[in-house]
Structure formats: C-alpha cells, structure tokens
Motif scaffolding. Structure first.
Motif, short mmCIF file in Angstrom:
data_model
loop_
_atom_site.label_atom_id
_atom_site.label_comp_id
_atom_site.label_asym_id
_atom_site.label_seq_id
_atom_site.Cartn_x
_atom_site.Cartn_y
_atom_site.Cartn_z
N SER A 228 0.76 -1.13 0.06
CA SER A 228 0.00 0.00 -0.07
C SER A 228 0.88 1.24 -0.07
N ARG A 229 2.15 1.17 -0.23
CA ARG A 229 3.10 2.35 -0.17
C ARG A 229 3.07 2.68 -1.88
N ASN A 230 3.27 4.06 -1.93
CA ASN A 230 3.56 4.75 -3.05
C ASN A 230 5.10 5.30 -3.07
N PHE A 231 5.81 5.28 -4.21
CA PHE A 231 6.98 5.71 -4.25
C PHE A 231 7.41 6.35 -5.52
N HIS A 232 7.50 7.61 -5.53
CA HIS A 232 8.04 8.33 -6.72
C HIS A 232 9.19 9.22 -6.71
N GLN A 233 9.98 9.11 -7.72
CA GLN A 233 11.05 10.19 -8.01
C GLN A 233 10.88 10.83 -9.25
N LEU A 234 10.27 12.03 -9.19
CA LEU A 234 9.88 12.67 -10.39
C LEU A 234 10.73 14.00 -10.24
N HIS A 235 11.44 14.53 -11.21
CA HIS A 235 12.44 15.60 -11.51
C HIS A 235 12.44 16.19 -12.77
N LEU A 236 12.25 17.55 -12.48
CA LEU A 236 11.74 18.69 -13.74
C LEU A 236 13.05 19.35 -13.72
N HIS A 237 13.36 19.84 -15.08
CA HIS A 237 14.35 21.02 -15.33
C HIS A 237 13.40 21.92 -16.03
N LEU A 238 13.30 23.18 -15.41
CA LEU A 238 12.43 24.08 -15.90
C LEU A 238 13.20 25.30 -16.41
N HIS B 125 16.89 34.62 -18.61
CA HIS B 125 16.03 33.42 -18.28
C HIS B 125 16.80 32.76 -17.11
N LEU B 126 16.19 31.72 -16.64
CA LEU B 126 16.59 30.95 -15.46
C LEU B 126 16.03 29.49 -15.67
N HIS B 127 16.81 28.66 -15.17
CA HIS B 127 16.90 27.26 -14.93
C HIS B 127 16.49 26.96 -13.64
N LEU B 128 15.62 25.86 -13.53
CA LEU B 128 15.32 25.24 -12.17
C LEU B 128 15.24 23.67 -12.38
N LEU B 129 15.74 23.00 -11.46
CA LEU B 129 15.77 21.75 -11.51
C LEU B 129 15.14 21.34 -9.88
N ILE B 130 13.98 20.74 -9.92
CA ILE B 130 13.37 20.31 -8.90
C ILE B 130 12.58 19.07 -8.86
N GLY B 131 12.49 18.49 -7.80
CA GLY B 131 11.75 17.20 -7.41
C GLY B 131 10.23 17.49 -7.30
N ILE B 132 9.35 16.85 -8.03
CA ILE B 132 7.90 17.14 -7.71
C ILE B 132 7.21 15.96 -7.25
N PRO B 133 5.91 16.18 -6.56
CA PRO B 133 5.24 15.12 -6.13
C PRO B 133 4.23 14.91 -7.33
N SER B 134 3.71 13.63 -7.18
CA SER B 134 2.78 13.14 -8.25
C SER B 134 1.43 13.84 -8.45
N THR B 135 1.23 14.51 -7.21
CA THR B 135 -0.22 15.01 -7.03
C THR B 135 -0.38 16.70 -7.66
N LEU B 136 0.87 17.13 -8.01
CA LEU B 136 0.85 18.39 -8.99
C LEU B 136 1.24 18.51 -10.44
#
Length: 134
Positions: free
Chosen positions: A2-12, A55-66
C-alpha cells in the motif's frame, strides 16, 4: 503493498518577456531565494536554480499530485510579483508566456545540476547545450 514511491524530477526554463535583460545583479540572488522558498511552500524539492539576465533554470523534484502547468503557473506568478515589488512595484518584470519542461532521470541529476550552476560560464564561453536552453 500500500506504499507509493515516486522520484519525479523536472528541469524548467523560464525566459523574460522579449528576452529583456531584467535579471540584474541586484535582483538575481533575491529572486532565486524567493523561488527556492516558494518551491518548498508548494511541496516541491528544489535542487538547483540559476540563470542569466534573460532566463533562468530550475531543477526540482515534484510530487505526483501536482501538474507541471500548475507548478509553472505558481512559480512564474509568484516570482514576477516578487521581482516587481523588489524593483519598486513598477510592473516592468514579466516572464514570457511559454516555458520549457524536461523530465530528468535520477542518474542525470548531477549533470543537469552542474549545467544549471554554471549558466554564466556556459553563456560566456558559448558552451550552452541547445537541447537544454529555450
């Protein structure tokens, strides 16, 4: 299980409207700090933020809910308000309407993080990676 595991990363990548050089030395660090704090408020996991005058760059980890769109809307809206307040509330600072968003694998995080941290050098030396720029 019943556990969720996410590793979601974006470069914006966000670009100023008309690519105007609005991110000056006085604004730069405060703007990046604001984005870092705002990312935490949105329950994002900032890894790197840097850029140049237009301009700017962002590297972020994101939750699966957004969604990517909601993340960008919140970060761009909040940061443009912050920048205008910082510059005396003249409503001169605007981001362009578009943005770039790239998914990033866990193994590529160190490379993207290094690329973002060295933005000024890449642009001075002409060593930008066109597939990572707007």
């Amino acid at each position: 299980m019943s556990r969720n595991f996410h590793q979601l990363h974006l470069h914006l990548v966000f670009v100023t409207k008309h690519r105007d050089h609005l991110i000056n030395d006085q604004l730069e660090k405060s703007l990046y700090q604001h984005l870092w704090v705002k990312a935490h408020e949105l329950e994002l996991f900032p890894i790197a933020i840097n850029g140049t005058k237009d301009h700017l760059h962002l590297l972020i980890g994101i939750p699966s809910t957004l969604s990517v769109a909601s993340i960008v809307k919140n970060l761009k809206g909040s940061s443009s308000r912050f920048a205008n307040d910082f510059m005396g509330n003249q409503d001169l600072f605007q981001w362009s309407r578009g943005y770039e968003a790239f998914t990033v694998s866990k193994k590529d995080i160190p490379m993207i993080k290094s690329y973002i941290r060295n933005q000024n050098d890449h642009h001075k030396k002409g060593s930008v990676k066109s597939d990572l720029e707007f």
